[in-house]
Design a protein around this motif. Sequence first.
Motif, PDB file in Angstrom:
ATOM      1  N   GLN A   1       3.370  -2.160   6.202  1.00 27.20           N
ATOM      2  CA  GLN A   1       2.721  -1.165   5.331  1.00 27.20           C
ATOM      3  C   GLN A   1       2.859  -1.472   3.845  1.00 27.20           C
ATOM      4  OE1 GLN A   1       0.856   1.584   6.747  1.00 27.20           O
ATOM      5  NE2 GLN A   1       1.137   0.124   8.392  1.00 27.20           N
ATOM      6  N   ASP A   2       3.050  -2.744   3.490  1.00 24.13           N
ATOM      7  CA  ASP A   2       3.075  -3.096   2.071  1.00 24.13           C
ATOM      8  C   ASP A   2       1.646  -3.112   1.545  1.00 24.13           C
ATOM      9  OD1 ASP A   2       4.658  -4.441  -0.285  1.00 24.13           O
ATOM     10  OD2 ASP A   2       2.839  -5.612  -0.022  1.00 24.13           O
ATOM     11  N   PRO A   3       1.344  -2.314   0.506  1.00 25.90           N
ATOM     12  CA  PRO A   3      -0.053  -2.206   0.043  1.00 25.90           C
ATOM     13  C   PRO A   3      -0.604  -3.514  -0.528  1.00 25.90           C
ATOM     14  CG  PRO A   3       1.436  -1.027  -1.429  1.00 25.90           C
ATOM     15  CD  PRO A   3       2.231  -1.406  -0.223  1.00 25.90           C
ATOM     16  N   LEU A   4       0.238  -4.325  -1.175  1.00 27.93           N
ATOM     17  CA  LEU A   4      -0.234  -5.606  -1.704  1.00 27.93           C
ATOM     18  C   LEU A   4      -0.665  -6.533  -0.573  1.00 27.93           C
ATOM     19  CD1 LEU A   4       2.506  -6.164  -4.419  1.00 27.93           C
ATOM     20  CD2 LEU A   4       0.109  -5.623  -4.837  1.00 27.93           C
ATOM     21  N   CYS A   5       0.146  -6.569   0.475  1.00 28.73           N
ATOM     22  CA  CYS A   5      -0.209  -7.399   1.632  1.00 28.73           C
ATOM     23  C   CYS A   5      -1.416  -6.832   2.363  1.00 28.73           C
ATOM     24  CB  CYS A   5       0.978  -7.502   2.587  1.00 28.73           C
ATOM     25  SG  CYS A   5       2.366  -8.465   1.939  1.00 28.73           S
ATOM     26  N   MET A   6      -1.505  -5.515   2.421  1.00 31.50           N
ATOM     27  CA  MET A   6      -2.628  -4.885   3.123  1.00 31.50           C
ATOM     28  C   MET A   6      -3.951  -5.170   2.422  1.00 31.50           C
ATOM     29  SD  MET A   6      -0.869  -1.238   4.161  1.00 31.50           S
ATOM     30  CE  MET A   6      -2.216  -0.626   5.204  1.00 31.50           C
ATOM     31  N   ILE A   7      -3.974  -5.057   1.087  1.00 32.22           N
ATOM     32  CA  ILE A   7      -5.231  -5.294   0.369  1.00 32.22           C
ATOM     33  C   ILE A   7      -5.639  -6.758   0.452  1.00 32.22           C
ATOM     34  CG2 ILE A   7      -4.302  -5.831  -1.933  1.00 32.22           C
ATOM     35  CD1 ILE A   7      -7.289  -3.506  -1.184  1.00 32.22           C
ATOM     36  N   SER A   8      -4.662  -7.651   0.686  1.00 40.30           N
ATOM     37  CA  SER A   8      -4.954  -9.082   0.761  1.00 40.30           C
ATOM     38  C   SER A   8      -5.451  -9.524   2.134  1.00 40.30           C
ATOM     39  CB  SER A   8      -3.699  -9.895   0.411  1.00 40.30           C
ATOM     40  OG  SER A   8      -3.239  -9.594  -0.882  1.00 40.30           O
ATOM     41  N   THR A   9      -5.229  -8.678   3.156  1.00 41.87           N
ATOM     42  CA  THR A   9      -5.533  -9.136   4.524  1.00 41.87           C
ATOM     43  C   THR A   9      -6.381  -8.168   5.324  1.00 41.87           C
ATOM     44  OG1 THR A   9      -3.461  -8.142   5.330  1.00 41.87           O
ATOM     45  CG2 THR A   9      -3.385 -10.462   4.679  1.00 41.87           C
ATOM     46  N   ILE A  10      -6.630  -6.963   4.803  1.00 39.89           N
ATOM     47  CA  ILE A  10      -7.320  -5.961   5.620  1.00 39.89           C
ATOM     48  C   ILE A  10      -8.682  -6.490   6.072  1.00 39.89           C
ATOM     49  CG2 ILE A  10      -8.366  -4.756   3.661  1.00 39.89           C
ATOM     50  CD1 ILE A  10      -7.634  -2.146   5.314  1.00 39.89           C
ATOM     51  N   PRO A  11      -8.947  -6.496   7.386  1.00 37.41           N
ATOM     52  CA  PRO A  11     -10.180  -7.110   7.886  1.00 37.41           C
ATOM     53  C   PRO A  11     -11.409  -6.220   7.812  1.00 37.41           C
ATOM     54  CG  PRO A  11      -8.840  -6.350   9.710  1.00 37.41           C
ATOM     55  CD  PRO A  11      -8.064  -6.048   8.455  1.00 37.41           C
ATOM     56  N   ASN A  12     -11.217  -4.902   7.781  1.00 39.93           N
ATOM     57  CA  ASN A  12     -12.373  -4.005   7.877  1.00 39.93           C
ATOM     58  C   ASN A  12     -12.302  -2.959   6.786  1.00 39.93           C
ATOM     59  OD1 ASN A  12     -14.545  -2.493   8.583  1.00 39.93           O
ATOM     60  ND2 ASN A  12     -13.713  -1.747  10.522  1.00 39.93           N
ATOM     61  N   GLU A  13     -13.098  -3.151   5.740  1.00 39.48           N
ATOM     62  CA  GLU A  13     -13.083  -2.210   4.619  1.00 39.48           C
ATOM     63  C   GLU A  13     -13.888  -0.951   4.916  1.00 39.48           C
ATOM     64  OE1 GLU A  13     -13.955  -3.999   0.852  1.00 39.48           O
ATOM     65  OE2 GLU A  13     -12.846  -5.815   1.346  1.00 39.48           O
ATOM     66  N   ASP A  14     -14.497  -0.872   6.101  1.00 40.82           N
ATOM     67  CA  ASP A  14     -15.275   0.319   6.453  1.00 40.82           C
ATOM     68  C   ASP A  14     -14.370   1.503   6.798  1.00 40.82           C
ATOM     69  OD1 ASP A  14     -17.621  -1.038   6.076  1.00 40.82           O
ATOM     70  OD2 ASP A  14     -17.771  -1.691   8.166  1.00 40.82           O
ATOM     71  N   ASP A  15     -13.081   1.210   7.085  1.00 43.37           N
ATOM     72  CA  ASP A  15     -12.152   2.301   7.387  1.00 43.37           C
ATOM     73  C   ASP A  15     -11.746   2.949   6.070  1.00 43.37           C
ATOM     74  OD1 ASP A  15     -10.102   3.972   8.216  1.00 43.37           O
ATOM     75  OD2 ASP A  15      -9.577   2.651   9.874  1.00 43.37           O
ATOM     76  N   VAL A  16     -12.524   3.963   5.668  1.00 45.75           N
ATOM     77  CA  VAL A  16     -12.398   4.558   4.342  1.00 45.75           C
ATOM     78  C   VAL A  16     -11.022   5.167   4.118  1.00 45.75           C
ATOM     79  CG1 VAL A  16     -13.310   6.311   2.788  1.00 45.75           C
ATOM     80  CG2 VAL A  16     -14.866   4.972   4.212  1.00 45.75           C
ATOM     81  N   LEU A  17     -10.477   5.857   5.122  1.00 42.68           N
ATOM     82  CA  LEU A  17      -9.186   6.525   4.953  1.00 42.68           C
ATOM     83  C   LEU A  17      -8.080   5.521   4.671  1.00 42.68           C
ATOM     84  CD1 LEU A  17      -9.330   9.280   7.725  1.00 42.68           C
ATOM     85  CD2 LEU A  17      -9.583   9.557   5.257  1.00 42.68           C
ATOM     86  N   ILE A  18      -8.085   4.406   5.409  1.00 38.65           N
ATOM     87  CA  ILE A  18      -7.058   3.382   5.185  1.00 38.65           C
ATOM     88  C   ILE A  18      -7.210   2.790   3.793  1.00 38.65           C
ATOM     89  CG2 ILE A  18      -6.293   1.076   5.874  1.00 38.65           C
ATOM     90  CD1 ILE A  18      -6.808   1.841   8.753  1.00 38.65           C
ATOM     91  N   MET A  19      -8.447   2.464   3.420  1.00 42.42           N
ATOM     92  CA  MET A  19      -8.678   1.847   2.120  1.00 42.42           C
ATOM     93  C   MET A  19      -8.308   2.791   0.983  1.00 42.42           C
ATOM     94  SD  MET A  19      -9.504  -1.273   2.419  1.00 42.42           S
ATOM     95  CE  MET A  19      -9.956  -1.570   0.724  1.00 42.42           C
ATOM     96  N   GLU A  20      -8.648   4.079   1.125  1.00 44.70           N
ATOM     97  CA  GLU A  20      -8.297   5.050   0.087  1.00 44.70           C
ATOM     98  C   GLU A  20      -6.790   5.165  -0.057  1.00 44.70           C
ATOM     99  OE1 GLU A  20     -10.276   8.652   1.105  1.00 44.70           O
ATOM    100  OE2 GLU A  20     -12.163   8.075   0.134  1.00 44.70           O
ATOM    101  N   ASP A  21      -6.083   5.113   1.082  1.00 42.50           N
ATOM    102  CA  ASP A  21      -4.620   5.178   1.060  1.00 42.50           C
ATOM    103  C   ASP A  21      -4.047   3.960   0.346  1.00 42.50           C
ATOM    104  OD1 ASP A  21      -2.030   6.293   1.873  1.00 42.50           O
ATOM    105  OD2 ASP A  21      -1.930   4.535   3.183  1.00 42.50           O
ATOM    106  N   ILE A  22      -4.610   2.780   0.624  1.00 38.64           N
ATOM    107  CA  ILE A  22      -4.132   1.557  -0.025  1.00 38.64           C
ATOM    108  C   ILE A  22      -4.366   1.630  -1.530  1.00 38.64           C
ATOM    109  CG2 ILE A  22      -4.460  -0.940  -0.229  1.00 38.64           C
ATOM    110  CD1 ILE A  22      -5.237  -0.965   2.738  1.00 38.64           C
ATOM    111  N   ILE A  23      -5.561   2.075  -1.922  1.00 36.84           N
ATOM    112  CA  ILE A  23      -5.884   2.173  -3.349  1.00 36.84           C
ATOM    113  C   ILE A  23      -4.912   3.117  -4.044  1.00 36.84           C
ATOM    114  CG2 ILE A  23      -7.599   2.951  -5.025  1.00 36.84           C
ATOM    115  CD1 ILE A  23      -8.316   0.296  -3.753  1.00 36.84           C
ATOM    116  N   GLU A  24      -4.603   4.263  -3.421  1.00 37.01           N
ATOM    117  CA  GLU A  24      -3.662   5.203  -4.030  1.00 37.01           C
ATOM    118  C   GLU A  24      -2.283   4.584  -4.175  1.00 37.01           C
ATOM    119  OE1 GLU A  24      -4.255   8.163  -5.476  1.00 37.01           O
ATOM    120  OE2 GLU A  24      -6.323   7.513  -5.125  1.00 37.01           O
TER     121      GLU A  24
END
Length: 444
Positions: A149-172
Motif C-alpha cells: 500500500q505504498d502510494p509511490l509504488c502504487m502510482i508507478s505500477t497500477i495497471p488499471n486507472e479506470d478504478d476511480v476510487l483506488i486512484m483517488e485514494d492514491i492521489i490523496e
Amino acid sequence: MGVFNKLELLDTTESYIIDSALGCIDVKENEITRNDLRDNLTKKYISQSALVNINTKISIYNFIVELLYTLQQAEAEKILFLEQETTLHEAIDLYIHCHMNEAADKFLPLAESGNTKAMYLLGDIYRNYSSVEFHSIGESWQKKGAYLQDPLCMISTIPNEDDVLIMEDIIEKLKDLSYQNDMFAQYELGYCYEYGRCVEKDAELAKKWYLTAAKLGHFKSMNKLGLLYAADRDYIEANKWYKLAGENGYNEGWYNLGKSYHYGIGVEIDSDIAIYYYQKSFNLHGNCSGEIANQIGLVYHEIKKENEPANHWFKRAGELGYSYGWSNLASSYENGRGVSIDIEKAKEYYIKAYDIGDNSAGKFANSIGVIFANEKNYTSAYKWFHLAAKDGFGWGFYNLGCLFYHGLGVEKNNDIAIYYYEKTSYIDSLKMLGKIYYEKISVN
C-alpha cells in the motif's frame, strides 16, 4: 524499542492494517485520523504485547532518562531501527545526485527488509537507469511496495486507472506526502497533473509540484520544468532548468541543453557547445546514450560537415542499440559520406537498424527495398516494401503501388496498385492515382 519498532511498521510494511481499518470506519462521522488509529494500535501493543501499564504515572524527567538509556542500549546492541533511516537518507542522497549504482547497493538491503521507499527508488533505478534485463526486476520491487500500500509504488505500477476510487485514494495519499515535503510524491503528483492521471490536466499545477520537488533537489523535476517551459516557448527558463538538472548529475538535462545549442532553441546555434553538452550527457552513461551518440553524429554531419567523426558516432549509437545510428551509417555508405560508397555495407547497416524492431522499422525496411529496386532485384524489393507497409510506413505502400503499376517483380495490376496508392495521402500517390484513372478514361 519494540514500541518504536511497532510505530515504524505501522507507517511502512503494516500500513495496510491502518488503511483497512480506516476503510471500514466512517472517518468524517467519527473524526478519526490516521495518526489517531496508529497511536491506538500502538497503545494496544504496549499493554498487551509489551506488558506495560500505560496508566502508570511517571515524571517527564524519569521518562527521558529511561528513554535515553533504552536508546543507548539499543544502539550498543545494533537493534536501533533509526540506523535503517540513516542508511535510507544516505541512499536517497546518492540517488538525487545520480550516483545510481551506489544508491542501488544501499537501497537493496533496505528493500529486502521491507522498506517501501527503498522499493520505490530501487525500482526506479532498475527501470530507468539500468540495462533492459533489470527493468522487470525494478517493476517487481515496485509491485511489492504497491502490495504493501505504498502510494509511490502504487502510482508507478497500477495497471488499471479506470478504478476511480483506488486512484483517488492514491492521489490523496500523494498529496498528504507532498505537503510533508516528500520530493518523490511531489514529482509523482506533478506527473499526474501534467498527463491527467486521475486528475484534470493542469500544466500550472504540474509546474508547481515539479518546482517544489526541484527546490528539494529532485533532478527529474528540474528537467521536467525545462520541458514544460519549452512547451510554453519560454526557452531561456527551459535552458536554465536543463542546466540545473545536468549540474545535479542528470544526463537528460545536459542532453536537452545540447539540443538547444544544436538547433538554436533560446540560444544561438553553436556546434561546439552542443557537442560539449552532448558529451557531458553521454559520459554519464544514462538510459539514452545511443540517442545522444547519434545526436553528436548529426552535429558533425549537419553543421560541421565533418563526416568521418559523424560516422564514428553513428556507429557508437548503433552499437548502443539506437536504430538511427545504424540507419545514418547505412546512408553514409549508400551516398559516400566520409567513406567510399559500399551498397552491401549500406544494406547490412539498414538491416541492423530494422532488426532493432522499434517504431521506425518500416522506414528502414523501405530503404532496403529502394536499394534492391535500384539494383533491379524486384523480388527482394517487393519483400522489403511489403514489410515496410506491414509496419504502416507510407512510402512502403507507395512503392508497392509502383511495382504493381509497372509490373516489376509482380504481375501488372492497376487495381492492386490503386489499393496501395490509396493507403497514403502523399502527392506522389495522388498523381499516380490520377494517371491510372486518366488512362482508364482514355481507353474507354
